[in-house]
Scaffold this motif. Structure first.
Motif, PDB file in Angstrom:
ATOM      1  N   ALA A 133      38.505 -42.660  22.551  1.00 49.16           N
ATOM      2  CA  ALA A 133      37.626 -42.000  21.588  1.00 49.16           C
ATOM      3  C   ALA A 133      37.745 -40.483  21.708  1.00 49.16           C
ATOM      4  O   ALA A 133      37.811 -39.762  20.705  1.00 49.16           O
ATOM      5  N   ILE A 134      37.798 -39.992  22.933  1.00 46.37           N
ATOM      6  CA  ILE A 134      37.941 -38.548  23.160  1.00 46.37           C
ATOM      7  C   ILE A 134      39.278 -38.058  22.622  1.00 46.37           C
ATOM      8  O   ILE A 134      39.363 -37.010  21.963  1.00 46.37           O
ATOM      9  N   ALA A 135      40.341 -38.826  22.889  1.00 43.56           N
ATOM     10  CA  ALA A 135      41.677 -38.449  22.413  1.00 43.56           C
ATOM     11  C   ALA A 135      41.736 -38.391  20.888  1.00 43.56           C
ATOM     12  O   ALA A 135      42.499 -37.614  20.314  1.00 43.56           O
ATOM     13  N   ALA A 136      40.895 -39.203  20.249  1.00 44.66           N
ATOM     14  CA  ALA A 136      40.861 -39.235  18.784  1.00 44.66           C
ATOM     15  C   ALA A 136      39.929 -38.174  18.209  1.00 44.66           C
ATOM     16  O   ALA A 136      39.750 -38.092  16.992  1.00 44.66           O
ATOM     17  N   GLY A 137      39.343 -37.364  19.070  1.00 40.04           N
ATOM     18  CA  GLY A 137      38.453 -36.300  18.612  1.00 40.04           C
ATOM     19  C   GLY A 137      37.078 -36.778  18.205  1.00 40.04           C
ATOM     20  O   GLY A 137      36.375 -36.100  17.447  1.00 40.04           O
ATOM     21  N   LEU A 138      36.677 -37.937  18.722  1.00 36.55           N
ATOM     22  CA  LEU A 138      35.374 -38.514  18.358  1.00 36.55           C
ATOM     23  C   LEU A 138      34.312 -38.156  19.388  1.00 36.55           C
ATOM     24  O   LEU A 138      34.610 -37.888  20.554  1.00 36.55           O
ATOM     25  N   ALA A 139      33.077 -38.192  18.963  1.00 38.33           N
ATOM     26  CA  ALA A 139      31.966 -37.859  19.859  1.00 38.33           C
ATOM     27  C   ALA A 139      31.705 -39.018  20.829  1.00 38.33           C
ATOM     28  O   ALA A 139      31.665 -40.180  20.423  1.00 38.33           O
ATOM     29  N   VAL A 140      31.563 -38.681  22.108  1.00 39.19           N
ATOM     30  CA  VAL A 140      31.206 -39.658  23.138  1.00 39.19           C
ATOM     31  C   VAL A 140      29.923 -39.168  23.794  1.00 39.19           C
ATOM     32  O   VAL A 140      29.896 -38.079  24.385  1.00 39.19           O
ATOM     33  N   ILE A 141      28.870 -39.970  23.686  1.00 41.45           N
ATOM     34  CA  ILE A 141      27.531 -39.531  24.115  1.00 41.45           C
ATOM     35  C   ILE A 141      27.008 -40.427  25.231  1.00 41.45           C
ATOM     36  O   ILE A 141      26.834 -41.638  25.010  1.00 41.45           O
ATOM     37  N   PRO A 142      26.755 -39.888  26.436  1.00 40.68           N
ATOM     38  CA  PRO A 142      26.186 -40.715  27.512  1.00 40.68           C
ATOM     39  C   PRO A 142      24.674 -40.859  27.349  1.00 40.68           C
ATOM     40  O   PRO A 142      23.976 -39.904  27.023  1.00 40.68           O
ATOM     41  N   ILE A 143      24.183 -42.068  27.553  1.00 37.20           N
ATOM     42  CA  ILE A 143      22.741 -42.340  27.539  1.00 37.20           C
ATOM     43  C   ILE A 143      22.383 -42.779  28.967  1.00 37.20           C
ATOM     44  O   ILE A 143      22.579 -43.933  29.332  1.00 37.20           O
ATOM     45  N   PRO A 144      21.891 -41.863  29.803  1.00 32.87           N
ATOM     46  CA  PRO A 144      21.713 -42.141  31.242  1.00 32.87           C
ATOM     47  C   PRO A 144      20.692 -43.233  31.517  1.00 32.87           C
ATOM     48  O   PRO A 144      19.860 -43.583  30.666  1.00 32.87           O
ATOM     49  N   GLY A 145      20.774 -43.738  32.755  1.00 37.69           N
ATOM     50  CA  GLY A 145      19.830 -44.781  33.168  1.00 37.69           C
ATOM     51  C   GLY A 145      20.150 -45.291  34.551  1.00 37.69           C
ATOM     52  O   GLY A 145      20.666 -44.563  35.396  1.00 37.69           O
ATOM     53  N   ALA A 146      19.858 -46.564  34.774  1.00 38.17           N
ATOM     54  CA  ALA A 146      20.000 -47.172  36.101  1.00 38.17           C
ATOM     55  C   ALA A 146      21.434 -47.126  36.600  1.00 38.17           C
ATOM     56  O   ALA A 146      22.383 -47.312  35.839  1.00 38.17           O
ATOM     57  N   ASN A 147      21.561 -46.875  37.914  1.00 37.14           N
ATOM     58  CA  ASN A 147      22.879 -46.821  38.546  1.00 37.14           C
ATOM     59  C   ASN A 147      22.717 -47.254  39.997  1.00 37.14           C
ATOM     60  O   ASN A 147      21.954 -46.638  40.748  1.00 37.14           O
ATOM     61  N   ALA A 148      23.416 -48.307  40.403  1.00 38.23           N
ATOM     62  CA  ALA A 148      23.251 -48.858  41.747  1.00 38.23           C
ATOM     63  C   ALA A 148      23.685 -47.878  42.825  1.00 38.23           C
ATOM     64  O   ALA A 148      23.024 -47.733  43.856  1.00 38.23           O
ATOM     65  N   ALA A 149      24.811 -47.196  42.610  1.00 35.67           N
ATOM     66  CA  ALA A 149      25.329 -46.289  43.631  1.00 35.67           C
ATOM     67  C   ALA A 149      24.355 -45.161  43.938  1.00 35.67           C
ATOM     68  O   ALA A 149      24.046 -44.873  45.109  1.00 35.67           O
ATOM     69  N   LEU A 150      23.839 -44.508  42.911  1.00 33.06           N
ATOM     70  CA  LEU A 150      22.928 -43.392  43.125  1.00 33.06           C
ATOM     71  C   LEU A 150      21.567 -43.860  43.625  1.00 33.06           C
ATOM     72  O   LEU A 150      20.934 -43.188  44.454  1.00 33.06           O
ATOM     73  N   SER A 151      21.106 -45.006  43.148  1.00 30.94           N
ATOM     74  CA  SER A 151      19.827 -45.542  43.625  1.00 30.94           C
ATOM     75  C   SER A 151      19.898 -45.833  45.118  1.00 30.94           C
ATOM     76  O   SER A 151      18.973 -45.531  45.878  1.00 30.94           O
ATOM     77  N   ALA A 152      21.019 -46.444  45.548  1.00 31.01           N
ATOM     78  CA  ALA A 152      21.194 -46.738  46.965  1.00 31.01           C
ATOM     79  C   ALA A 152      21.318 -45.453  47.779  1.00 31.01           C
ATOM     80  O   ALA A 152      20.764 -45.340  48.877  1.00 31.01           O
ATOM     81  N   LEU A 153      22.026 -44.468  47.236  1.00 27.20           N
ATOM     82  CA  LEU A 153      22.236 -43.215  47.963  1.00 27.20           C
ATOM     83  C   LEU A 153      20.930 -42.491  48.252  1.00 27.20           C
ATOM     84  O   LEU A 153      20.683 -42.079  49.395  1.00 27.20           O
TER      85      LEU A 153
END
Length: 314
Positions: free
Chosen positions: A117-137
């Motif tokens: 999508a990035i290579a095609a010049g399209l918008a990529v939007i992260p919608i944050p939330g739960a993450n096991a690695a960071l929660s454990a850290l």
């Protein structure tokens, strides 16, 4: 941003049309209450949802009354599916990408589609939330000043050992302590702890986080040898596991790979017997399974080691 700014932004989001683009949406890792308001808003308003497993995602959507159409996008079809989704995005489409749990692209499908999508010049939007690695850290008690997410180690014994020894070398080169974060399957966790002890020594400090955000959430903290003994004593190990390692550069006098820190087959068989109460035959069978080697090969090595030991004792 102050509270008023956040409230205004939230209001605008619900009133304005959702912008075209690929939305990488984090989903709960166990507790449905961890879904964010923004994630729900996006999932309701996109044209379709690309899912690692449509059946798993449908449970989440049903729980929150979301009727957006879904389509599969998993490790076996991501590249093929990406062509279809990219074309839809080029036409002004709004697509959400979700994994079964957590953030898509983190030890889950999604990275390939995002790159395309990035290579095609399209918008990529992260919608944050739960993450096991960071929660454990953050709950581990280990340093969060510098950490390295490794993900899953290779399944094959040789490749797994090589990767761990690379991490030892990288830590030594960095010259500072850092926390390593792994994901591991329940049926392989004892093997991984064995390997960690072999390359770093039994005093390596680790934290094992199991079933994060769920009813039976558990943290085991201690040396790698202590945590392994605790798990080995259980009848069965269940649940998703995040393993954190306090990686420190070796100081003078600490065992190096290839020295006494690496147990012989004889020593490992004896330890398995002592920890589990099984006989030598069963201990050898378990060790063979852990190392990915044949039982007969290990048995021959065991006999060679014992023969050398007897000759040395004369």
């Amino acid at each position: 941003m102050n509270g008023a700014g956040m409230a205004l932004d939230e209001s605008n989001r619900s009133e304005n049309p959702l912008a075209p683009g690929l939305y990488l949406v984090a989903t709960p890792i166990g507790n449905l209450g961890d879904i964010t308001l923004r994630a729900l808003d996006v999932l309701k308003r996109v044209d379709r949802i690309a899912c690692e497993d449509t059946r798993q995602t449908q449970k989440l959507l049903n729980h929150f009354g979301i009727v957006t159409p879904t389509v599969s996008c998993h490790e076996h079809n991501e590249r093929e599916r990406a062509l279809e989704l990219i074309e839809a995005l080029k036409g002004g489409g709004r697509i959400a990408l979700v994994s079964d749990a957590g953030m898509p692209g983190i030890s889950d499908p999604g990275s390939w589609l995002a790159r395309e999508a990035i290579a095609a010049g399209l918008a990529v939007i992260p919608i944050p939330g739960a993450n096991a690695a960071l929660s454990a850290l953050v709950a581990s008690g280990l340093t969060a000043a510098e950490f390295h997410f490794v993900g899953f180690l290779p399944e094959k014994a040789g490749a797994r050992r090589t990767r761990l020894e690379e991490l030892v070398a990288e830590t030594a080169a960095a010259g500072t302590a850092r926390t390593l974060i792994f994901h591991e399957a329940p049926h392989r966790i004892l093997v991984t702890l064995d390997e960690l002890e072999a390359v770093w020594g039994g005093e390596l400090r680790v934290v094992l986080a199991r079933e994060l955000t769920k009813i039976h959430e558990e943290f085991l903290r201690g040396t790698v040898a202590e945590v392994r003994r605790e798990l080995a004593a259980r009848n069965r190990i269940r649940g998703e596991i995040t393993l954190l390692v306090e990686a420190r550069p070796r100081t003078e006098g600490r065992a190096q790979p290839g020295t006494a820190a690496q147990e012989t087959v004889d020593e490992r068989v004896a330890r398995i017997q002592a920890e589990t109460g099984v006989d030598e035959k069963e201990a050898l069978k378990r060790l063979a399974r852990e190392l990915g080697q044949s039982k007969s090969e290990l048995y021959r090595e065991l006999q060679r080691q014992r023969a050398r030991s007897k000759r040395g004792a004369r």
